[in-house]
Design a protein around this motif. Structure first.
Motif, PDB file in Angstrom:
ATOM      1  N   LYS A 216       1.002  -1.002   0.026  1.00 17.67           N
ATOM      2  CA  LYS A 216       0.113   0.117   0.084  1.00 17.67           C
ATOM      3  C   LYS A 216       0.884   1.388   0.067  1.00 17.67           C
ATOM      4  N   ILE A 217       1.772   1.303   0.863  1.00 15.33           N
ATOM      5  CA  ILE A 217       2.802   2.459   0.951  1.00 15.33           C
ATOM      6  C   ILE A 217       3.706   2.237  -0.387  1.00 15.33           C
ATOM      7  N   ALA A 218       4.236   1.474  -0.817  1.00 18.76           N
ATOM      8  CA  ALA A 218       4.801   1.366  -2.121  1.00 18.76           C
ATOM      9  C   ALA A 218       3.957   2.066  -3.101  1.00 18.76           C
ATOM     10  N   LYS A 219       2.572   1.811  -3.063  1.00 15.48           N
ATOM     11  CA  LYS A 219       1.674   2.543  -4.313  1.00 15.48           C
ATOM     12  C   LYS A 219       1.714   3.693  -3.991  1.00 15.48           C
ATOM     13  N   GLN A 220       1.389   4.104  -2.660  1.00 13.90           N
ATOM     14  CA  GLN A 220       0.763   5.634  -2.290  1.00 13.90           C
ATOM     15  C   GLN A 220       1.971   6.532  -2.810  1.00 13.90           C
ATOM     16  N   ILE A 221       3.444   6.238  -2.392  1.00  9.89           N
ATOM     17  CA  ILE A 221       4.340   7.372  -2.548  1.00  9.89           C
ATOM     18  C   ILE A 221       4.652   7.549  -4.295  1.00  9.89           C
ATOM     19  N   LYS A 222       3.963   6.731  -4.869  1.00 16.51           N
ATOM     20  CA  LYS A 222       4.409   7.077  -6.404  1.00 16.51           C
ATOM     21  C   LYS A 222       3.313   8.184  -6.679  1.00 16.51           C
ATOM     22  N   MET A 223       2.269   8.291  -5.926  1.00 13.09           N
ATOM     23  CA  MET A 223       1.132   9.237  -6.322  1.00 13.09           C
ATOM     24  C   MET A 223       0.941  10.448  -5.334  1.00 13.09           C
ATOM     25  N   ASP A 224       1.492  10.116  -4.092  1.00  9.99           N
ATOM     26  CA  ASP A 224       1.361  11.099  -3.049  1.00  9.99           C
ATOM     27  C   ASP A 224       2.860  11.720  -2.754  1.00  9.99           C
ATOM     28  N   SER A 225       3.362  12.967  -3.181  1.00 10.77           N
ATOM     29  CA  SER A 225       4.686  13.665  -3.164  1.00 10.77           C
ATOM     30  C   SER A 225       4.936  13.768  -1.429  1.00 10.77           C
ATOM     31  N   LYS A 226       3.880  14.140  -0.822  1.00 15.62           N
ATOM     32  CA  LYS A 226       4.109  14.621   0.697  1.00 15.62           C
ATOM     33  C   LYS A 226       4.632  13.301   1.418  1.00 15.62           C
ATOM     34  N   LEU A 227       3.726  12.374   1.056  1.00 14.97           N
ATOM     35  CA  LEU A 227       4.283  10.964   1.815  1.00 14.97           C
ATOM     36  C   LEU A 227       5.463  10.501   1.369  1.00 14.97           C
ATOM     37  N   ALA A 228       5.755  10.449   0.059  1.00 11.26           N
ATOM     38  CA  ALA A 228       7.104   9.942  -0.491  1.00 11.26           C
ATOM     39  C   ALA A 228       8.364  11.067   0.136  1.00 11.26           C
ATOM     40  N   THR A 229       8.080  12.292   0.354  1.00 12.55           N
ATOM     41  CA  THR A 229       8.991  12.976   1.198  1.00 12.55           C
ATOM     42  C   THR A 229       9.441  12.534   2.626  1.00 12.55           C
ATOM     43  N   GLU A 230       8.165  12.342   3.091  1.00  8.94           N
ATOM     44  CA  GLU A 230       8.222  11.850   4.613  1.00  8.94           C
ATOM     45  C   GLU A 230       8.972  10.443   4.704  1.00  8.94           C
ATOM     46  N   VAL A 231       8.784   9.557   3.762  1.00  7.45           N
ATOM     47  CA  VAL A 231       9.336   8.213   3.864  1.00  7.45           C
ATOM     48  C   VAL A 231      10.785   8.514   3.532  1.00  7.45           C
ATOM     49  N   ASN A 232      11.426   9.367   2.656  1.00  2.22           N
ATOM     50  CA  ASN A 232      12.645   9.658   2.261  1.00  2.22           C
ATOM     51  C   ASN A 232      13.374  10.327   3.436  1.00  2.22           C
TER      52      ASN A 232
END
Length: 398
Positions: free
Chosen positions: A373-389
């Motif tokens: 779910k997170i792997a899919k979300q971070i491709k579409m949600d830049s905020k979440l991708a930034t948080e994970v990084n």
């Protein structure tokens, strides 16, 4: 699936790498990833219509023998017990319950027993499987219905020696525990040998039925302790010899001192160093060891602990550790929990079962769902991708 051009490009690169690192390998076969049904069809097309892994259990590595196992003070009791079981299956020590940390030789012992019996008692029906495989096949048999459950029971109960790896996977699985209990009883009543491995003693397996726990404890418990420095060096020397590579004792000692608890990790480091030596055509020295390990992207990951990631994520989202790994369904807890699972699976090479246990005792299906779910979300949600990084960067700086 790779098309023909991509396959040939990949094959060429692999062929060149093999020439540089191991010229003894003349050729190889490149298979695409496939389902078990596709695998069965491929084997049939190639003329091999023998039963597959699903039917016969997991394959036994012929290299895992008693002779190839380095014996030291920490494991001599285990080896003696395993040899006694292999020489006289079903006569005593039933079950033999082997427990200890990862990378200490538990699976090696199971396969050593199987390989010994294959040579000295080939008429016996020996089955090796992981507990996860047992569970998955049981659930599959139930879903298929009709004769499938009976076939499943016949497979596991009509054996002379049953070798099951990682029985901690039984934790919290009531249905699997019941099936395993009846399988266990059926075999013991027929004086058939059972050997089990686990990462903890029976008393510490979480949420395990008492009737199973007492049966596990009713045989012989063999505790595998981490090897001392001399044994670790001897193990590395044996592995270097198997790779037909001469490594100075000072270098072997240097590698052996890097980890006191995980032999598999040390062997991985030695393999990496040998590969670097052949690739660059240079002798194996301590400086090469440092360089090869530094170059490995996974080295930093090995230094991380699950607890480090849990603490980092809880601090990042400003929630308590208990809420992060707990059962609350509030959105402010669920997403950080899924992010934490995703980061653990990304940065650490751990079984899904272990990740689930560290995250509040969740099963592997929950871990898979959260990760995907997170792997899919971070491709579409830049905020979440930034948080994970940001979380990953914080962990790498620790």
């Amino acid at each position: 699936m790779y098309d023909a051009v991509m396959r040939e490009t990949l094959a060429s690169k692999i062929r060149e790498a093999l020439k540089r690192t191991n010229p003894e390998i003349q050729d190889f076969i490149l298979y695409n990833a496939c389902t078990m049904e596709e695998y069965r069809q491929i084997r049939e097309e190639e003329g091999d219509i023998s039963e597959t892994i699903v039917d016969k259990g997991m394959p036994i590595n012929p290299k895992f023998t008693f002779e190839s196992f380095v014996v030291g003070p920490s494991n001599e009791f285990l080896v003696a017990a395993a040899k006694a079981v292999a020489e006289h299956p079903g006569d005593s020590y039933n079950p033999l319950f082997i427990y200890g940390g990862t990378g200490l030789g538990k699976t090696h012992m199971l396969m050593a027993i199987a390989n010994y019996l294959k040579v000295h008692n080939p008429s016996l029906n020996v089955l090796y499987a992981t507990c996860e495989q047992f569970t998955n096949q049981m659930m599959e048999s139930i879903s298929k219905g009709k004769n499938a459950p009976a076939d499943f029971r016949k497979k596991y109960r009509n054996v002379d020696v049953l070798l099951i790896d990682d029985v901690q996977f039984l934790s919290r699985k009531a249905g699997t525990q019941m099936e395993f209990f009846h399988t266990f009883n059926e075999l013991v009543m027929q004086n058939k040998q059972i050997v089990l491995t686990c990462d903890t003693p029976p008393s510490e397996i979480d949420v395990l039925e008492d009737r199973l726990r007492t049966r596990f404890e009713g045989g012989l418990l063999a505790d595998v302790q981490p090897p001392n420095l001399e044994t670790r060096v001897a193990i590395l020397r044996r592995k270097a010899e198997e790779a037909k590579c001469i490594v100075d004792i000072k270098v072997l000692t240097y590698i052996a001192e890097m980890d006191e608890t995980d032999v598999r990790s040390l062997i991985g480091k030695l393999t990496r160093v040998i590969f670097a030596s052949k690739l660059h055509e240079c002798p194996i020295t301590i400086s090469l060891v440092d360089e090869a390990i530094k170059e490995s992207a996974s080295e930093k990951q090995e230094e991380l602990k699950v607890e480090d990631i849990i603490n980092c994520v809880s601090n990042f989202y400003k929630i308590s550790k208990s809420d992060l790994i707990g059962k609350k369904k509030n959105k402010e807890f669920v997403e950080p929990r899924q992010v934490c699972i995703y980061v653990i699976t990304e940065m650490m090479n751990l079984p899904l079962y272990t990740v689930g246990q560290k995250m509040g005792g969740r099963d592997h299906s929950t871990v898979i769902f959260s990760r995907n779910k997170i792997a899919k979300q971070i491709k579409m949600d830049s905020k979440l991708a930034t948080e994970v990084n940001d979380i990953k960067k914080m962990l790498l700086k620790q």
